[in-house]
Design an enzyme around this catalytic site. Structure first.
Site, short mmCIF file in Angstrom:
data_model
loop_
_atom_site.label_atom_id
_atom_site.label_comp_id
_atom_site.label_asym_id
_atom_site.label_seq_id
_atom_site.Cartn_x
_atom_site.Cartn_y
_atom_site.Cartn_z
N GLU A 14 -10.94 -1.86 -6.62
CA GLU A 14 -12.37 -1.95 -6.33
C GLU A 14 -12.82 -3.41 -6.26
OE1 GLU A 14 -12.70 0.92 -5.68
OE2 GLU A 14 -11.56 2.06 -7.15
N SER A 21 -15.83 -7.82 -12.50
CA SER A 21 -14.78 -8.81 -12.70
C SER A 21 -14.66 -9.19 -14.18
CB SER A 21 -15.08 -10.06 -11.87
OG SER A 21 -14.20 -11.12 -12.22
N ARG A 69 -18.14 0.35 -8.97
CA ARG A 69 -18.17 -0.88 -9.79
C ARG A 69 -19.17 -0.73 -10.93
NH1 ARG A 69 -18.00 -5.52 -5.02
NH2 ARG A 69 -15.82 -5.21 -4.45
N GLN A 83 -9.02 -10.69 -38.12
CA GLN A 83 -10.44 -10.44 -37.83
C GLN A 83 -10.89 -11.11 -36.54
OE1 GLN A 83 -12.85 -11.63 -41.18
NE2 GLN A 83 -11.73 -10.32 -42.64
N SER A 132 -20.05 -17.16 -11.81
CA SER A 132 -20.16 -15.70 -11.82
C SER A 132 -20.01 -15.17 -13.24
CB SER A 132 -19.11 -15.07 -10.91
OG SER A 132 -19.11 -13.66 -11.03
N ALA A 145 -9.81 6.26 2.27
CA ALA A 145 -8.77 5.45 2.90
C ALA A 145 -9.39 4.19 3.49
CB ALA A 145 -8.05 6.26 3.97
N GLY A 183 -5.86 6.42 -3.55
CA GLY A 183 -5.61 7.46 -4.52
C GLY A 183 -5.93 8.85 -3.98
N GLY A 219 4.41 -4.86 -35.41
CA GLY A 219 5.50 -4.09 -34.81
C GLY A 219 5.12 -2.67 -34.43
#
Length: 686
Positions: free
Chosen positions: A444, A402, A301, A351, A540, A148, A189, A421
């Site tokens: 996260e 990320s 992570r 491709q 980054s 939490a 969660g 489709g």
């Protein structure tokens, strides 16, 4: 009921014939590649041993689960997770076996956070006595936990969370309290309906000695507390907790909310491996390195990066097999009016969407391995009091989390669209995969926000390199010094098509160049941080791409690879590097990493590389050994029986076709002849 369709067959060539031809035309050593990719921790052996158990259990049948409501999906998820744990007890599965069973089940477990962040936090943040007390209960699933941290008003900005933990020296307890509505724990969660314990991250407040009645904040700290009665499973007095409701994906996961009303918890509730409050004096001892508080997040992570490559491999497996089986249009340049239709994957426009993602799965694999090793070594060093690698672990895991989750999430949708489709249908195997993975670019650490952590590290190392005082602190600073000394003033573009090592160096130079620009804007021009955030994300991602290319290239030097496999993996390396480079061609030009003439020729090289890979595409995805049970896709079946499965799911196994409906608008009945009972049941659920 049987009907004439039972005897119909798809038009020739059939899916099995097509995939058999695809596999026969390739010399790729599938088993060698599978062992190369998936041998760590006996992944393939565990999968082979556990898969038949789940395949034979009706509880894990996925045929109609997409027709269930959210409450039913949570109940099914809970039942499945409990069954997997009972199987673990029955068959003596170890932790890796249990992880394999969860992977094959392919349904998020309501116990997921318990088995990951909750246990990891206690193991890393708890002191010796706390670990001895809690870990046996956690491993036995007696203390079922959640993590939490995030709140209704704050997620990424952990330092600003509002939940309080006030130390009371008279009772020697902490008082957990939610002073505002936005202090409600949110999104956590396993907390909504499953957990009976929680790691609660709260602002540690200690009475000031110099100002009676006032408290000093020492920032967020983790506390382990019981939140529900162990017999009745009802919330304890002073706690309001529940499920936050429907969301994108993760239907079986009970993401929750929780608030505290002056809840008293004992002194032992504060996890005290790195920081502590003296029970007698109330003196606070801070951690020697504040970053250790976020060790659980760093662990997650690092794991996310390895998981991303399996997500891409899964999406690409379905896409490659289906686009080989699917035939559309004759070759427009063919003069033979009876020439067959082409496989969709033969079109370069297909491709270019799918094959670079196949290469990306391999690239992610090698960097995932590198991050696993870095995390393992860093945690081992920390246990010995060495925190020197923690900063680079945090920076790399943030940037890669990320970049990799963004690419993986996009890859699912890219593959789906490339399949036309049928990719939109429920039998594609993409609906739950797509919905469940959509959370990863946000959880996260939001993908845009956490790149600041990586960029901040890079700028600091460049600043130190510019100052050039004493020995370099780490490899990054040494690399920045080398760039400043040898490449900044008169760089010569790398011949990226002549030498694969030159490709790696081009990515390195581009990353150092962009980092230097950010250093100048921040430290020389004194620009506000908020004004350069877009550039920070750019540097980054540039460094993450450099790591991916570098780790991939290093893996190709392994003596364990046969010449044939090395040749195939080299093509994958080049396609990943070429297509990644092309998306940021201007950066490579500005940094003089690649010449304009090579950039002009790059699209042609990409096309040539894809043509070399195309005959081996099916065997390349086969090597990931993703079973049909996990794919749950009519389009991605190993045997190629695409159309037979699509029709069977629609005609024979669709629960909507089992009911006769009443379309006459003059009657309230929605189900033919049920006297309105169907409507009454529907209204009761609204």
């Amino acid at each position: 009921m049987p009907d004439f369709t039972d005897h119909l067959k798809p038009a020739s060539p059939s899916g099995p014939e097509t995939l058999s031809h695809e596999r026969a035309q390739s010399d790729l050593p599938v088993e060698e590649l599978s062992q190369h990719l998936l041998s760590r921790n006996d992944f393939l052996l565990r999968q082979q041993r556990i898969l038949p158990i789940l395949e034979q259990d009706p509880l894990f049948n996925k045929l109609k689960q997409s027709n269930l409501s959210r409450p039913e999906r949570y109940q099914l998820g809970l039942a499945r997770a409990k069954k997997l744990r009972r199987y673990a007890d029955q068959y003596g599965w170890d932790r890796l076996d249990q992880e394999m069973s969860t992977y094959l089940c392919d349904d998020v477990s309501p116990y997921m956070v318990h088995a990951t962040m909750f246990e990891t936090t206690v193991r890393e943040q708890g002191d010796e006595r706390q670990r001895a007390y809690w870990l046996p209960k956690i491993e036995a699933w007696e203390a079922i936990g959640c993590y939490a941290q995030t709140e209704l008003g704050h997620g990424s900005n952990v330092r600003a969370i509002e939940t309080e933990a006030r130390w009371d020296p008279s009772s020697k307890t902490f008082t957990l309290h939610s002073p505002t509505l936005t202090a409600s724990k949110w999104w956590n969660g396993s907390m909504g309906r499953t957990a009976n314990h929680a790691i609660v991250v709260a602002q540690l407040l200690i009475p000031r000695q110099d100002r009676p009645g006032e408290f000093k904040s020492h920032g967020p700290h983790p506390f382990i507390i019981q939140i529900r009665d162990l017999k009745t499973h009802q919330p304890l007095t002073g706690i309001v907790v529940g499920d936050i409701g429907p969301k994108y994906g993760y239907a079986p996961m009970d993401n929750g909310y929780m608030l505290f009303d002056h809840l008293q918890v004992p002194h032992s509730a504060m996890l005290s491996n790195y920081s502590r409050v003296d029970v007698n004096t109330g003196t606070y001892t801070k951690p020697s390195n504040p970053a250790v508080v976020y060790g659980s997040l760093t662990a997650v992570r690092a794991a996310i990066i390895m998981h991303a490559r399996l997500i891409i491999a899964r999406a690409v497996t379905i896409a490659v097999r289906y686009t080989c089986v699917r035939k559309q249009f004759r070759d427009r340049d063919s003069r033979d009016p009876s020439s067959p239709e082409l496989s969709v994957l033969d079109y370069s426009t297909v491709q270019i969407r799918i094959l670079p993602l196949l290469a990306t799965a391999f690239a992610f694999h090698y960097t995932g391995e590198a991050m696993y090793n870095l995390y393992t070594n860093t945690r081992a060093n920390i246990s010995q009091g060495d925190f020197s690698k923690l900063t680079i672990l945090h920076a790399q895991s943030s940037g890669l989390k990320s970049y990799c989750t963004e690419i993986a999430a996009n890859s699912i949708e890219t593959c789906r669209r490339a399949m036309g489709g049928h990719g939109f249908g429920g039998a594609s195997g993409f609906i739950q995969l797509n919905n469940d993975y959509l959370s990863k670019p946000t959880v996260e650490g939001d993908n845009w926000m956490i790149t600041q952590q990586t960029a901040s590290y890079l700028i600091k190392r460049m600043e130190a390199a510019v100052k050039n005082e004493g020995p370099a602190q780490d490899e990054m600073e040494a690399s920045c010094r080398s760039w400043l000394l040898h490449e900044q003033k008169d760089p010569k573009p790398y011949a990226i098509f002549d030498d694969d090592e030159a490709l790696v160096q081009a990515f390195r130079r581009r990353s150092r160049y962009l980092t230097y620009q950010a250093h100048v804007q921040r430290n020389v021009q004194k620009r506000e941080w908020n004004s350069i955030l877009v550039l920070l994300r750019q540097i980054s991602h540039a460094e993450s791409q450099h790591l991916l290319v570098s780790n991939f290239h290093a893996a190709l030097t392994s003596d364990s690879l046969s010449p044939t496999l090395r040749q195939h993996l080299t093509l994958q390396f080049r396609l990943f590097a070429y297509t990644t480079l092309e998306t940021s061609a201007r950066d490579f030009s500005k940094s003089s990493a690649v010449s304009e003439s090579d950039l002009d020729f790059l699209p042609t090289k990409i096309q040539e590389t894809m043509q070399s890979i195309r005959p081996h595409a099916v065997r390349l995805v086969d090597a990931w050994k993703i079973p049909d049970f996990l794919l749950d896709s009519a389009l991605g079946r190993y045997d190629g029986r695409v159309y037979e499965d699509l029709f069977d799911r629609a005609h024979r196994r669709n629960p909507l076709n089992e009911v006769t409906f009443d379309p006459d608008y003059r009657r309230e009945d929605v189900v033919m002849g049920d006297g309105g009972e169907g409507l009454r049941r529907l209204l009761a659920k609204l």
